[in-house]
Design a protein around this motif. Sequence first.
Motif, PDB file in Angstrom:
ATOM      1  N   THR A 241       0.806  -1.219   0.000  1.00 31.63           N
ATOM      2  CA  THR A 241       0.000   0.000   0.000  1.00 31.63           C
ATOM      3  C   THR A 241       0.838   1.268   0.000  1.00 31.63           C
ATOM      4  N   GLN A 242       1.867   1.289   0.862  1.00 27.85           N
ATOM      5  CA  GLN A 242       2.666   2.510   0.960  1.00 27.85           C
ATOM      6  C   GLN A 242       3.349   2.841  -0.361  1.00 27.85           C
ATOM      7  N   MET A 243       3.830   1.806  -1.069  1.00 27.00           N
ATOM      8  CA  MET A 243       4.556   2.056  -2.308  1.00 27.00           C
ATOM      9  C   MET A 243       3.633   2.433  -3.464  1.00 27.00           C
ATOM     10  N   ILE A 244       2.408   1.922  -3.458  1.00 28.73           N
ATOM     11  CA  ILE A 244       1.406   2.393  -4.424  1.00 28.73           C
ATOM     12  C   ILE A 244       1.171   3.892  -4.214  1.00 28.73           C
ATOM     13  N   THR A 245       1.055   4.283  -2.941  1.00 28.55           N
ATOM     14  CA  THR A 245       0.835   5.695  -2.605  1.00 28.55           C
ATOM     15  C   THR A 245       2.014   6.544  -3.050  1.00 28.55           C
ATOM     16  N   ILE A 246       3.226   6.063  -2.780  1.00 22.62           N
ATOM     17  CA  ILE A 246       4.435   6.800  -3.169  1.00 22.62           C
ATOM     18  C   ILE A 246       4.518   6.936  -4.680  1.00 22.62           C
ATOM     19  N   PHE A 247       4.165   5.885  -5.405  1.00 24.64           N
ATOM     20  CA  PHE A 247       4.137   5.975  -6.869  1.00 24.64           C
ATOM     21  C   PHE A 247       3.182   7.087  -7.312  1.00 24.64           C
ATOM     22  N   GLY A 248       1.985   7.126  -6.690  1.00 23.42           N
ATOM     23  CA  GLY A 248       1.027   8.170  -7.041  1.00 23.42           C
ATOM     24  C   GLY A 248       1.544   9.567  -6.746  1.00 23.42           C
ATOM     25  N   LEU A 249       2.230   9.723  -5.619  1.00 22.02           N
ATOM     26  CA  LEU A 249       2.808  11.027  -5.276  1.00 22.02           C
ATOM     27  C   LEU A 249       3.859  11.446  -6.301  1.00 22.02           C
ATOM     28  N   ILE A 250       4.738  10.516  -6.669  1.00 19.30           N
ATOM     29  CA  ILE A 250       5.783  10.817  -7.656  1.00 19.30           C
ATOM     30  C   ILE A 250       5.146  11.211  -8.986  1.00 19.30           C
ATOM     31  N   LYS A 251       4.138  10.454  -9.397  1.00 21.51           N
ATOM     32  CA  LYS A 251       3.458  10.733 -10.669  1.00 21.51           C
ATOM     33  C   LYS A 251       2.842  12.131 -10.674  1.00 21.51           C
ATOM     34  N   HIS A 252       2.133  12.477  -9.589  1.00 21.30           N
ATOM     35  CA  HIS A 252       1.443  13.766  -9.568  1.00 21.30           C
ATOM     36  C   HIS A 252       2.386  14.938  -9.280  1.00 21.30           C
ATOM     37  N   LEU A 253       3.591  14.647  -8.827  1.00 20.70           N
ATOM     38  CA  LEU A 253       4.611  15.693  -8.731  1.00 20.70           C
ATOM     39  C   LEU A 253       5.271  15.952 -10.075  1.00 20.70           C
ATOM     40  N   GLY A 254       5.028  15.073 -11.049  1.00 20.11           N
ATOM     41  CA  GLY A 254       5.547  15.277 -12.399  1.00 20.11           C
ATOM     42  C   GLY A 254       6.893  14.633 -12.669  1.00 20.11           C
ATOM     43  N   TYR A 255       7.344  13.745 -11.795  1.00 17.95           N
ATOM     44  CA  TYR A 255       8.626  13.055 -12.007  1.00 17.95           C
ATOM     45  C   TYR A 255       8.408  11.766 -12.793  1.00 17.95           C
ATOM     46  N   LYS A 256       9.510  11.210 -13.311  1.00 19.10           N
ATOM     47  CA  LYS A 256       9.462   9.989 -14.095  1.00 19.10           C
ATOM     48  C   LYS A 256       8.916   8.822 -13.279  1.00 19.10           C
ATOM     49  N   THR A 257       8.124   7.994 -13.940  1.00 21.91           N
ATOM     50  CA  THR A 257       7.656   6.766 -13.294  1.00 21.91           C
ATOM     51  C   THR A 257       7.869   5.530 -14.169  1.00 21.91           C
ATOM     52  N   ASP A 258       8.273   5.715 -15.443  1.00 19.32           N
ATOM     53  CA  ASP A 258       8.398   4.542 -16.314  1.00 19.32           C
ATOM     54  C   ASP A 258       9.602   3.674 -15.975  1.00 19.32           C
ATOM     55  N   ASN A 259      10.481   4.155 -15.093  1.00 24.23           N
ATOM     56  CA  ASN A 259      11.621   3.359 -14.623  1.00 24.23           C
ATOM     57  C   ASN A 259      11.311   2.618 -13.324  1.00 24.23           C
ATOM     58  N   ILE A 260      10.064   2.733 -12.836  1.00 21.25           N
ATOM     59  CA  ILE A 260       9.685   2.196 -11.526  1.00 21.25           C
ATOM     60  C   ILE A 260       8.818   0.945 -11.685  1.00 21.25           C
ATOM     61  N   THR A 261       9.128  -0.078 -10.909  1.00 21.24           N
ATOM     62  CA  THR A 261       8.268  -1.244 -10.753  1.00 21.24           C
ATOM     63  C   THR A 261       7.953  -1.398  -9.266  1.00 21.24           C
ATOM     64  N   ILE A 262       6.694  -1.625  -8.949  1.00 21.22           N
ATOM     65  CA  ILE A 262       6.315  -1.894  -7.561  1.00 21.22           C
ATOM     66  C   ILE A 262       6.292  -3.405  -7.376  1.00 21.22           C
TER      67      ILE A 262
END
Length: 354
Positions: A241-262
């Motif tokens: 759960t925490q890492m799903i949330t962190i992914f969402g925060l990173i995404k909405h801050l406008g940083y890269k997410t295509d290098n991330i796997t949960i």
Amino acid sequence: MEGQSPENMKIPERPLFLCVLANTETAYIEGLSAAGKTAKLTDYTPSGDAEVLETGMVVDIPILPMTPPYDTPTPALITRVALDMTGVPHMLINAGLKILPAKTIPLKDIGGSPGKDIREPIAVPEAQGIFERGFSLGRDLREKYDLFVIGESIPAGTTTASAVLVALGYDGSVSSSAFTNPLELKKQVVNEALRSSCIEPGDLRSNPMEAIRLVGDPMMAAVVGITAGLGDVPVVLAGGTQMITIFGLIKHLGYKTDNITIVTTCYVMNDTSAHFARLAKELGAKTYATDPGFGQSRLQGLRQYEAGFVKEGVGAGGAIYLAQMYGIPMEKLRAEIELLSEKLSKYGDINRVK
């Protein structure tokens, strides 16, 4: 979106495992967290996890990180064994601990303070500063390693994650380390937190750092900052759960997410009281679930994972993922986890804290 199977991945030449440690006073709410024998004793859990991850045993922390019933062992033990068998180095990061582990345990301190109860108007006053120091750490590390696996230890972290998800406009149904997920209590706490901070669901999607500041925890600020600072380097966010949330925060801050796997465990992925897979799909996150096969374990404590206790934490799913990348058979990994679990449980209950 299904992440890449670890068996099909190239073994990294320079991997690093990071574990971010912190506390939040949200954990003092009775019945909310199973990461301690009592709510107040959760103060010791992250530092106990750090000692186990570093040494395979508790050192100064006077509480064995075992969860009733049947001495269900901390996931730090799983991570310790997987890192030991792969030889992957690790770094422990203090983002806001109440109690420090033994002085012999190396800690990278990024200057955070423990989070407040999210029912107070401001939960993490230093959120921006923790983020910025985490970002600087990520920027400093990114040229030295070719894969980062990031885990966490923070009691009540699923509740703070739920509050942030709701503030961002997502479903706040989250997993739990307890067999019976206290969803109604979590919803009550989250609603009180949002009211105290004058937030309506979805209000802070365009201001994610404010979501952390008002209803989050210091671990989130640190992991978001570190991951953003790592730039293009492949990152495994190891947790549920925490890492799903962190992914969402990173995404909405406008940083890269295509290098991330949960990467999490099957015990989180299969938790019907939570909506991990649905949230991942909504956010466009790549995910992978590891299965250590604890249902086949000879130890009842480990079989409790299969029954729904503990499930994940301290980057256990990501550490198992690393072991699979290195070609370590699951039976061999599980056997070593059993041996260390027996050693830890034979140490005896040294609880000297009232």
